[in-house]
Design an enzyme around this catalytic site. Structure first.
Site, short mmCIF file in Angstrom:
data_model
loop_
_atom_site.label_atom_id
_atom_site.label_comp_id
_atom_site.label_asym_id
_atom_site.label_seq_id
_atom_site.Cartn_x
_atom_site.Cartn_y
_atom_site.Cartn_z
N TYR A 67 15.87 42.59 -16.14
CA TYR A 67 14.88 41.55 -16.44
C TYR A 67 14.49 41.57 -17.91
O TYR A 67 14.28 40.53 -18.52
CB TYR A 67 13.66 41.66 -15.51
CG TYR A 67 13.94 40.96 -14.21
CD1 TYR A 67 13.81 39.59 -14.09
CD2 TYR A 67 14.42 41.67 -13.12
CE1 TYR A 67 14.14 38.94 -12.92
CE2 TYR A 67 14.76 41.03 -11.94
CZ TYR A 67 14.61 39.66 -11.85
OH TYR A 67 14.94 39.02 -10.69
N HIS A 115 9.25 30.03 -8.05
CA HIS A 115 9.86 31.37 -8.01
C HIS A 115 9.21 32.33 -9.00
O HIS A 115 9.81 33.33 -9.38
CB HIS A 115 11.39 31.26 -8.26
CG HIS A 115 12.12 30.55 -7.15
ND1 HIS A 115 13.38 30.03 -7.28
CD2 HIS A 115 11.73 30.28 -5.87
CE1 HIS A 115 13.75 29.47 -6.13
NE2 HIS A 115 12.76 29.60 -5.27
N1 APR Z 1 22.43 19.74 -17.36
C1 APR Z 1 22.30 19.38 -16.05
N2 APR Z 1 22.69 20.16 -15.02
C2 APR Z 1 23.26 21.34 -15.32
C3 APR Z 1 23.44 21.78 -16.65
C4 APR Z 1 23.00 20.92 -17.70
N3 APR Z 1 23.12 21.26 -18.97
N4 APR Z 1 24.04 23.01 -16.62
C5 APR Z 1 24.21 23.32 -15.33
N5 APR Z 1 23.75 22.31 -14.53
C6 APR Z 1 23.71 22.24 -13.08
C7 APR Z 1 24.86 22.95 -12.39
O1 APR Z 1 25.94 22.07 -12.24
C8 APR Z 1 24.24 23.35 -11.05
O2 APR Z 1 24.45 22.34 -10.07
O3 APR Z 1 22.55 22.90 -12.67
C9 APR Z 1 22.73 23.43 -11.35
C10 APR Z 1 22.19 24.85 -11.35
O4 APR Z 1 22.32 25.38 -10.06
P1 APR Z 1 21.98 26.92 -9.74
O5 APR Z 1 22.66 27.79 -10.73
O6 APR Z 1 22.26 27.11 -8.29
O7 APR Z 1 20.44 27.02 -10.08
P2 APR Z 1 19.16 26.61 -9.22
O8 APR Z 1 19.42 25.39 -8.42
O9 APR Z 1 18.01 26.62 -10.16
O10 APR Z 1 19.06 27.87 -8.26
C11 APR Z 1 17.93 28.02 -7.46
O11 APR Z 1 18.50 30.33 -7.01
O12 APR Z 1 19.41 31.84 -8.50
C12 APR Z 1 18.34 31.60 -7.63
O13 APR Z 1 16.00 32.00 -7.72
C13 APR Z 1 17.10 31.52 -8.48
O14 APR Z 1 15.58 29.70 -8.92
C14 APR Z 1 16.92 30.01 -8.69
C15 APR Z 1 17.45 29.44 -7.39
#
Ligand code: APR
Length: 236
Positions: A67, A115
């Site tokens: 972290y 979160h």
């Molecule tokens: N602009 C728009 N979308 C984007 C970009 C960008 N520059 N870069 C990545 N993405 C998209 C990806 O294609 C993906 O679909 O953002 C999404 C991110 O998805 P995840 O990595 O699954 O993140 P998130 O949805 O926030 O995950 C939820 O999971 O990892 C745990 O607790 C953590 O809060 C997080 C939760």
């Protein structure tokens, strides 16, 4: 009519707008998504090990070190054009899964962190103690000054419940909204992702801005970079 023009029309006719964001919103600020962050030294670890109460029980120093690495990255990052556009448009309520505070740093006032936040520590035994920390020079593992248990990042780990008040406020916000703008989230991590359906049940329209298609049902989906698209949607 192009998707951006249609989305702008929906936005200008909406009375209450909420946003729901994820890691993609902060990607262009140089904050790696959780899975992308597991590179280099961290590539050999499993996310469930680095972000779970079980992992913390097994090796608390390692978890704090992980972290603190992310905290130092955040300290040297700045809000991108999407955060800025979201903050500049007044009256929006932001629900985010992100543990960074880039929306706040851009000047956003109403931000609900489903979160938790990485710029605070809290007591792992939940005695109620919490403190904000200097993310550019984060402290190592140390005991809770109130009860002696260990302090840990004030974020939600796998298998842990979401903070109840924040969750309730988020549900209220999306149910009251007539438009939900979903930005940079895969929409697969529950219960957070359930807010999108909850908004639809409350009869909100849904706009999705994401780098790739996601499964969520939406009225308008715009595939692209958040920092490029969101300012086009929200500028006056
Ligand atoms: N602009 C728009 N979308 C984007 C970009 C960008 N520059 N870069 C990545 N993405 C998209 C990806 O294609 C993906 O679909 O953002 C999404 C991110 O998805 P995840 O990595 O699954 O993140 P998130 O949805 O926030 O995950 C939820 O999971 O990892 C745990 O607790 C953590 O809060 C997080 C939760």
């Amino acid at each position: 009519m192009g998707a951006i023009t249609s989305a702008r029309e929906l936005i200008s006719s909406a009375r209450r707008i909420a946003t729901f964001s994820g890691a993609g919103l902060s990607a262009e600020s140089g904050i790696p998504t959780f899975r992308d962050a597991l590179t280099g030294h961290w590539a050999r670890y499993d996310p469930a090990e680095l972000a779970s109460p079980e992992g913390f029980a097994r090796n608390p120093e390692l978890i704090i070190e992980w972290y603190n690495d992310r905290r130092r990255t955040l300290a040297s990052s700045t809000p991108n054009a999407a955060h800025q556009a979201m903050a500049d448009r007044t009256g929006l309520l932001h629900v985010t899964q992100n543990v960074d505070h880039l929306l706040e740093r851009a000047g956003a006032e109403q931000v609900l962190h489903l979160h938790g936040r990485i710029d605070s520590d809290r007591c792992h035994r939940s005695c109620g103690y919490s403190e904000s920390i200097d993310i550019s020079d984060p402290p190592g593992l140390r005991p809770c000054p109130q009860c002696g248990a260990q302090l840990r990042p004030a974020v939600v780990w796998f298998g842990e419940p979401l903070p109840e008040e924040v969750w309730n406020s988020s549900v209220e916000a999306v149910e009251a909204a007539d438009l939900l703008i979903v930005i940079g989230t895969s929409g697969v991590v529950f219960p957070a992702a359930g807010l999108i359906d909850q908004a639809r049940r409350g009869s909100a329209a849904v706009i999705v801005v994401n780098a790739e298609p996601i499964r969520t049902i939406s009225d308008i989906t715009i595939i692209g970079s958040a920092a490029e698209i969101v300012p086009q949607l929200l500028s006056a």
